[in-house]
Design an enzyme around this catalytic site. Structure first.
Site, PDB file in Angstrom:
ATOM      1  N   GLN A 458     -10.693 -48.640  40.993  1.00 24.57           N
ATOM      2  CA  GLN A 458      -9.880 -49.611  40.611  1.00 24.57           C
ATOM      3  C   GLN A 458      -8.816 -49.401  39.420  1.00 24.57           C
ATOM      4  O   GLN A 458      -9.401 -48.817  38.581  1.00 24.57           O
ATOM      5  CB  GLN A 458     -10.711 -51.033  40.487  1.00 24.57           C
ATOM      6  CG  GLN A 458     -11.288 -51.404  41.682  1.00 24.57           C
ATOM      7  CD  GLN A 458     -11.884 -52.906  41.120  1.00 24.57           C
ATOM      8  OE1 GLN A 458     -12.599 -52.736  40.216  1.00 24.57           O
ATOM      9  NE2 GLN A 458     -11.643 -54.014  41.969  1.00 24.57           N
ATOM     10  N   LYS A 541      -7.404 -67.222  39.963  1.00 23.26           N
ATOM     11  CA  LYS A 541      -6.632 -66.160  39.931  1.00 23.26           C
ATOM     12  C   LYS A 541      -5.379 -66.396  40.869  1.00 23.26           C
ATOM     13  O   LYS A 541      -5.225 -67.253  41.885  1.00 23.26           O
ATOM     14  CB  LYS A 541      -7.661 -65.215  40.579  1.00 23.26           C
ATOM     15  CG  LYS A 541      -8.068 -65.364  42.147  1.00 23.26           C
ATOM     16  CD  LYS A 541      -8.776 -63.956  42.595  1.00 23.26           C
ATOM     17  CE  LYS A 541      -9.568 -64.446  44.019  1.00 23.26           C
ATOM     18  NZ  LYS A 541      -9.841 -63.536  44.633  1.00 23.26           N
TER      19      LYS A 541
END
Length: 714
Positions: A458, A541
């Site tokens: 990531q 988010k």
């Protein structure tokens, strides 16, 4: 002939018995229990076009007033409000189909369902009280979902006819994004030939134009019917329904299924469909349960739409990253590490270029790169909250009799890095980035190339900010993500995901965090979709859904606002007042999973990566062995200039070499014959991918051109 007639008479009688019913306004049961990935995202209303509303309004000249009654003057009447704003009166018990007929001739044949006071219902549904009504057309999102659900029932009926009532046991058959499926239990696996036969039987069913009929039944009646037919999977679904749930059965011809509906008026309304594939599927997604056969199909309102979709699927197959990854030597998998990719030299070039691209952008924006351990003590994950919310997706081991876990996320490690030093408000915002390798458990059936793996990297970052700096920092992140996606040729849409059921923290903090994200989006004038209940367990988010060359949507980038983690780890900084304060944490990723992003890029570019990303940027093709030395000299100069070049020195014909270079998607090919080798200026004959022969030029001119393309990320 007599036997066929008797059979048809028997089927008609059975259909008639099943079809006897008293229509009601009650909801049916939910038949489907599908995974989150398979449920259609779009739930927007499918309404009759505004032109119909205007036409209906002109016809009645009501201007929003109560219109003249459509009743015969007998019995109780109800008022029905239509999308145009007009209100009509009908006898209680009037069907949705009758209302469509009264609005405009032919409208009933166009509509597939109605939406009565917000609830999707069949055209045969009877309206018993005042309310509003919208008509649902087949090409609306709700109409298309309904059409595909009906296609699943027609598929199930075809299976029963071909393999016998007791030879097929039905699971669930929902509509999904771009199609439908039905999970079934059969004695033998289905082949492509079998799908063709099933499809023919489905065509016979649609040609028969059998009406879909809804019947509300008691729980006892439903149990008896399912037991008589041996439908134990359906019985399991029935038994899990709440005691007060309304239970409905739908039938078409001899076929009966437990379903909440609604459905098309008849099977003949399904005009364009195709069965696509068969796969194994655990019953209700439980790996400890039986394995069923999942038959996938798709359906559209028009054949032209189906044809376009099938062409898109064919193009997607050509671009499949698993196929191209093997052909281009990007990555491989091994049984020794299932779900964990091995990067080959060409794939590693792409990955390194993507990392360096982001690394340089972050360097200019004052990010500090760190590296945290793969394996950390279990108590860290308990402290962060991951243990309570994520332990089923984690891998564990014992070290010196102490439980440890492979990290599924980079967040806790970055919290420890921040806490390692005494922090001042003058240092904030602190931006920690990491290309962090993480491990998350996925069921083997869910693995898919490098798009869905158990081990991946990531491009994570955690930004520690003061409360008053939240908005500005999120804007900076949005600018960064927008730039990266524009360079790679992606458009995107935004989603604001709010508090999930499985969350931590107070309602007050969640509302504050959601308001902060909403304010940033609104201040930028950004269009976004609200995705209720899909936030991270520690905060809301903003998710980025990029659109690839085929128009497919992929969730990649994310910005997550976290008021919880600083409390969990007791993170503080010394404020201007000399006191201790909690930082606010912004979790951020641009690519998301770099591995998955490479898979998306591979399919987006169909393996023909832009020059700056291409594993081999220039392929040198000597016409014969005589020019091999010259080719090696040219390669040496290219490599010295930072160009990734490779020589095809095989003793093969030039045409063959060109074809091979084309299959490897090389952006540039240099044809080196005797004239090029003997030139005083060191000339090369250049072929460019997509353009063909672009002429002969000095190597120095080519180098200038290549550097310009690479720097501009063309």
């Amino acid at each position: 002939m007599e036997n066929k007639k008797a059979k048809k008479a028997k089927e008609a009688k059975e259909a008639q018995n099943i079809g006897k019913m008293q229509e009601s306004g009650s909801n049916g049961i939910v038949e489907e229990s599908v995974s989150r990935e398979e449920v259609q995202e779009s739930r927007s209303n499918g309404k009759v076009e505004e032109s119909l509303s205007r036409e209906e309004g002109q016809e009645n000249r009501s201007n929003g007033k109560v219109e003249e009654s459509v009743s015969n003057g007998k019995g109780q009447e109800i008022s029905i409000a239509l999308p145009s704003g007009s209100v009509r009166r009908y006898p209680a018990g009037t069907t949705v189909a009758h209302v469509a007929d009264s609005i405009r001739p032919g409208l009933r044949k166009q509509a597939v369902a109605g939406k009565a006071s917000g609830r999707l219902v069949d055209l045969s549904h009877r309206l018993e009280q005042d309310g509003d009504l919208e008509l649902v057309l087949p090409d609306s999102p709700e109409g298309l979902e309904l059409l595909r659900h009906s296609a699943a029932h027609i598929l199930a009926q075809a299976l029963k006819r071909l393999y016998g009532e007791q030879g097929v046991k039905l699971g669930i058959g929902p509509s999904i994004k771009d199609g439908f499926y039905y999970d079934v239990e059969l004695a033998n696996p289905l082949s492509a030939t079998d799908l063709a036969e099933i499809e023919k039987e489905m065509e016979r069913i649609t040609q028969a134009d059998l009406p879909f009929q809804r019947r509300e039944v008691s729980r006892e009646e439903a149990e008896i019917l399912l037991l008589d037919r041996g439908e134990l999977l359906k019985l399991e679904l029935l038994q899990e329904l709440p005691e007060d749930a309304a239970i409905t059965m739908y039938s078409q011809g001899e076929f009966v299924d437990l379903c909440r509906g609604p459905h098309l008026p008849s099977t003949g309304r399904l005009k364009a469909f195709k069965l696509l594939s068969v796969a194994g599927a655990y019953w209700r997604g439980d790996s400890n349960s039986r394995v069923l056969q999942r038959i996938y199909g798709t359906a559209f309102c028009k054949k032209s739409q189906l044809d376009d979709h099938l062409k898109l699927l064919e193009e997607a197959r050509k671009r499949d990253h698993r196929k191209l990854g093997k052909e281009l030597g990007l990555f491989m998998f091994s049984e020794e590490a299932p779900g964990m990719p091995f990067y080959l030299p060409n794939g590693m070039v792409i990955r390194t270029q993507l990392e360096e691209f982001i690394r340089e952008l972050q360097r200019r924006r004052d990010y500090e790169e760190v590296r945290t351990p793969l394996l950390m003590n279990r108590r860290l994950w308990e402290q962060s909250g991951h243990w309570d919310h994520y332990k089923d997706n984690m891998y564990f081991c014992d070290v010196d009799d102490t439980p440890y876990a492979l990290k599924p996320m980079n967040c806790p490690g970055h919290m420890l890095v921040f806490k390692n030093s005494l922090r001042s408000y003058r240092e904030l915002p602190i931006r920690l980035s990491e290309f962090g390798h993480v491990h998350r458990h996925e069921f083997s059936g869910a693995l898919s190339g490098i798009m869905r793996v158990r081990s991946f990297c990531q491009d994570d970052a955690h930004l520690f900010v003061q409360p008053e700096g939240i908005g500005e920092e999120i804007r900076r992140v949005m600018d960064l993500i927008d730039y990266v996606y524009s360079v790679l040729g992606f458009t995107y849409r935004l989603e604001l995901s709010t508090r999930p059921e499985d969350s931590m923290g107070s309602t007050e903090l969640w509302e504050q965090a959601e308001a902060e994200l909403r304010d940033v989006l609104d201040s930028r004038g950004a269009e976004y979709r609200l995705n209720e209940g899909d936030g991270a367990f520690y905060g809301p988010k903003i998710d980025y859904h990029i659109l690839d060359a085929l128009g497919r949507s992929w969730q990649c980038g994310t910005i997550q606002l976290d008021f919880q983690m600083a409390e969990k780890f007791d993170l503080t900084y010394i404020g201007e007042d000399g006191g201790k304060h909690r930082p606010i944490i912004i979790h951020r990723a641009v690519y998301g999973s770099i591995d998955r992003f490479i898979g998306i890029l591979t399919e987006h570019f169909a393996g023909a990566f832009p020059l700056w990303l291409a594993p081999v940027q220039v392929k040198l093709l000597p016409v014969s062995d005589v020019q091999l030395d010259y080719a090696l000299q040219v390669k040496e100069q290219l490599v010295a200039a930072g160009i990734r070049a490779d020589v095809d020195g095989r003793s093969e014909k030039l045409g063959y070499k060109i074809r091979e270079a084309q299959l490897q998607k090389a952006p540039y090919m240099l044809i080196l014959g005797s004239s090029e080798a003997e030139s005083e200026l060191g000339e090369v004959s250049v072929r460019r991918r997509g353009d063909g022969d672009i002429g002969t030029m000095p190597l120095s001119a080519l180098l200038e051109r290549l550097k310009k393309e690479i720097n501009c990320k063309i």
